[in-house]
Design an enzyme around this catalytic site. Structure first.
Site, mmCIF file in Angstrom:
data_model
loop_
_atom_site.group_PDB
_atom_site.id
_atom_site.type_symbol
_atom_site.label_atom_id
_atom_site.label_comp_id
_atom_site.label_asym_id
_atom_site.label_seq_id
_atom_site.Cartn_x
_atom_site.Cartn_y
_atom_site.Cartn_z
ATOM 1 N N ASP A 146 -55.077 -34.852 -112.759
ATOM 2 C CA ASP A 146 -55.434 -34.923 -114.179
ATOM 3 C C ASP A 146 -56.603 -33.985 -114.498
ATOM 4 O O ASP A 146 -57.450 -33.720 -113.654
ATOM 5 C CB ASP A 146 -55.808 -36.374 -114.514
ATOM 6 C CG ASP A 146 -55.770 -36.630 -116.014
ATOM 7 O OD1 ASP A 146 -55.247 -35.787 -116.764
ATOM 8 O OD2 ASP A 146 -56.279 -37.682 -116.435
ATOM 9 N N HIS A 203 -53.291 -25.390 -116.147
ATOM 10 C CA HIS A 203 -52.140 -25.786 -115.330
ATOM 11 C C HIS A 203 -51.885 -24.776 -114.207
ATOM 12 O O HIS A 203 -51.522 -25.150 -113.091
ATOM 13 C CB HIS A 203 -50.887 -25.935 -116.199
ATOM 14 C CG HIS A 203 -50.975 -27.080 -117.168
ATOM 15 N ND1 HIS A 203 -51.435 -28.319 -116.799
ATOM 16 C CD2 HIS A 203 -50.695 -27.173 -118.495
ATOM 17 C CE1 HIS A 203 -51.418 -29.135 -117.852
ATOM 18 N NE2 HIS A 203 -50.986 -28.454 -118.892
ATOM 19 N N ILE A 228 -53.472 -46.198 -114.247
ATOM 20 C CA ILE A 228 -52.440 -45.612 -113.383
ATOM 21 C C ILE A 228 -51.319 -44.932 -114.160
ATOM 22 O O ILE A 228 -50.476 -44.263 -113.578
ATOM 23 C CB ILE A 228 -51.887 -46.596 -112.323
ATOM 24 C CG1 ILE A 228 -51.293 -47.833 -112.955
ATOM 25 C CG2 ILE A 228 -52.949 -46.968 -111.316
ATOM 26 C CD1 ILE A 228 -50.574 -48.725 -111.934
ATOM 27 N N ASN A 235 -44.790 -37.087 -120.645
ATOM 28 C CA ASN A 235 -45.296 -35.725 -120.866
ATOM 29 C C ASN A 235 -44.393 -34.872 -121.784
ATOM 30 O O ASN A 235 -44.819 -33.841 -122.293
ATOM 31 C CB ASN A 235 -45.506 -34.980 -119.538
ATOM 32 C CG ASN A 235 -46.774 -35.408 -118.816
ATOM 33 O OD1 ASN A 235 -46.891 -35.272 -117.606
ATOM 34 N ND2 ASN A 235 -47.746 -35.931 -119.564
HETATM 35 C C1 FPP Z 1 -52.742 -33.164 -116.099
HETATM 36 O O1 FPP Z 1 -53.637 -32.400 -116.785
HETATM 37 C C2 FPP Z 1 -51.750 -32.380 -115.478
HETATM 38 C C3 FPP Z 1 -50.436 -32.324 -115.804
HETATM 39 C C4 FPP Z 1 -49.757 -33.027 -116.905
HETATM 40 C C5 FPP Z 1 -49.564 -31.495 -115.045
HETATM 41 C C6 FPP Z 1 -49.872 -31.425 -113.593
HETATM 42 C C7 FPP Z 1 -49.394 -30.171 -113.175
HETATM 43 C C8 FPP Z 1 -49.995 -29.338 -112.316
HETATM 44 C C9 FPP Z 1 -51.228 -29.582 -111.544
HETATM 45 C C10 FPP Z 1 -49.359 -28.072 -112.174
HETATM 46 C C11 FPP Z 1 -48.679 -27.879 -110.938
HETATM 47 C C12 FPP Z 1 -47.959 -28.960 -110.345
HETATM 48 C C13 FPP Z 1 -46.815 -28.735 -109.723
HETATM 49 C C14 FPP Z 1 -46.147 -29.770 -108.888
HETATM 50 C C15 FPP Z 1 -46.174 -27.439 -109.833
HETATM 51 P P1 FPP Z 1 -53.736 -32.658 -118.319
HETATM 52 O O2 FPP Z 1 -52.935 -31.633 -119.023
HETATM 53 O O3 FPP Z 1 -53.338 -34.066 -118.607
HETATM 54 O O4 FPP Z 1 -55.234 -32.438 -118.597
HETATM 55 P P2 FPP Z 1 -56.079 -33.147 -119.717
HETATM 56 O O5 FPP Z 1 -56.063 -34.608 -119.388
HETATM 57 O O6 FPP Z 1 -57.403 -32.526 -119.548
HETATM 58 O O7 FPP Z 1 -55.427 -32.854 -121.008
#
Ligand code: FPP
Length: 233
Positions: A12, A29, A187, A60
């Site tokens: 996250d 990302h 979670i 998502n």
């Molecule tokens: C959370 O950050 C992350 C995600 C929704 C995507 C997780 C993806 C990656 C780490 C990219 C690569 C993963 C793979 C398996 C290729 P957020 O967008 O919720 O951040 P925020 O809470 O700050 O908005």
């Protein structure tokens, strides 16, 4: 240092991390994805047997179309790279979640990486893609009902042991340690059944900044706890 057998991570904070730097969320990302590659190697070297990461939840899809597109393209590229990593680390890769909502070419990539790594047993790497704990349970119960009505299940109580065979994580031991980065302490529909006895570790560090030293801290905290349940029963 004794390492947990199974670590699960809610990745996250990519978006906020990028925003703090005046960059678009997609940049977070990309950096998060690179960090996952690095951390996967570190975790493998430390001797952790199972790693499960939450990459894309059933919720998502509600993000902007642009962000979903960026993430899907990232998964596409990443799955190809993870196949190489699977050979290098002798790592079996499994995607958990419902792949049916993903683009056909992405589903093909998933089949390919799972097939190419099926015989490895040095490490087991699960990537949750279009995954939701409640969705997983609904799908499991639906299949159980089908098998019961087809006479494929013995009559009587559906035990936990039978139920687990229908989960996406069938055959994988429950996580010992769950790490969530970036400050939230919930979670978020991840592994609802499997986390019953798991130790939780929350950190304010955003995923793109979460490196080996942060992991060591999490494991040390975990080792300092009195594990009386779950796998340590
Ligand atoms: C959370 O950050 C992350 C995600 C929704 C995507 C997780 C993806 C990656 C780490 C990219 C690569 C993963 C793979 C398996 C290729 P957020 O967008 O919720 O951040 P925020 O809470 O700050 O908005």
């Amino acid at each position: 240092m004794k390492v947990p057998n199974h670590i699960a991570i809610i990745l996250d904070g990519n978006g906020r991390w990028a925003k703090r730097r005046g960059m678009p969320r997609s940049y977070g990302h990309i950096v998060g994805c690179n960090n996952l590659e690095k951390m996967c190697d570190e975790i493998c070297e430390m001797g952790v047997k199972y790693l499960t990461v939450y990459a894309f939840s059933t919720e998502n899809w509600k993000r902007s179309a642009d962000e979903v597109k960026v993430l899907m393209n990232l998964f596409r590229k990443y799955l190809r790279r993870v196949e190489m990593k699977a050979h290098k680390n002798r790592m079996k890769v499994r995607i958990i979640g419902d792949p049916s909502a993903l683009a056909p070419d992405l589903q093909e990539e998933i089949r390919e990486v799972e097939e190419a790594s099926a015989d490895y047993d040095q490490m087991y790497f699960q990537i949750a893609l279009n995954y939701g704990g409640r969705d997983e349970i609904e799908r499991a119960v639906t299949r159980i009902a089908e098998d019961a009505s087809n006479g494929k299940l013995p009559e009587g109580r559906v035990t936990g042991e039978i139920f687990e065979r229908y989960l996406d994580t069938a055959g994988i031991p429950d996580p010992d340690l769950l790490i969530r980065t970036s400050g939230e302490q919930r979670i978020s529909n991840f592994l609802l059944w499997q986390l019953a006895y798991t130790e939780f570790y929350f950190t304010d560090v955003a995923w793109p900044d979460f490196h080996k030293q942060d992991l060591i801290e999490a494991i040390e905290k975990y080792n300092g706890r009195d594990r009386r349940f779950g796998n340590a029963k």
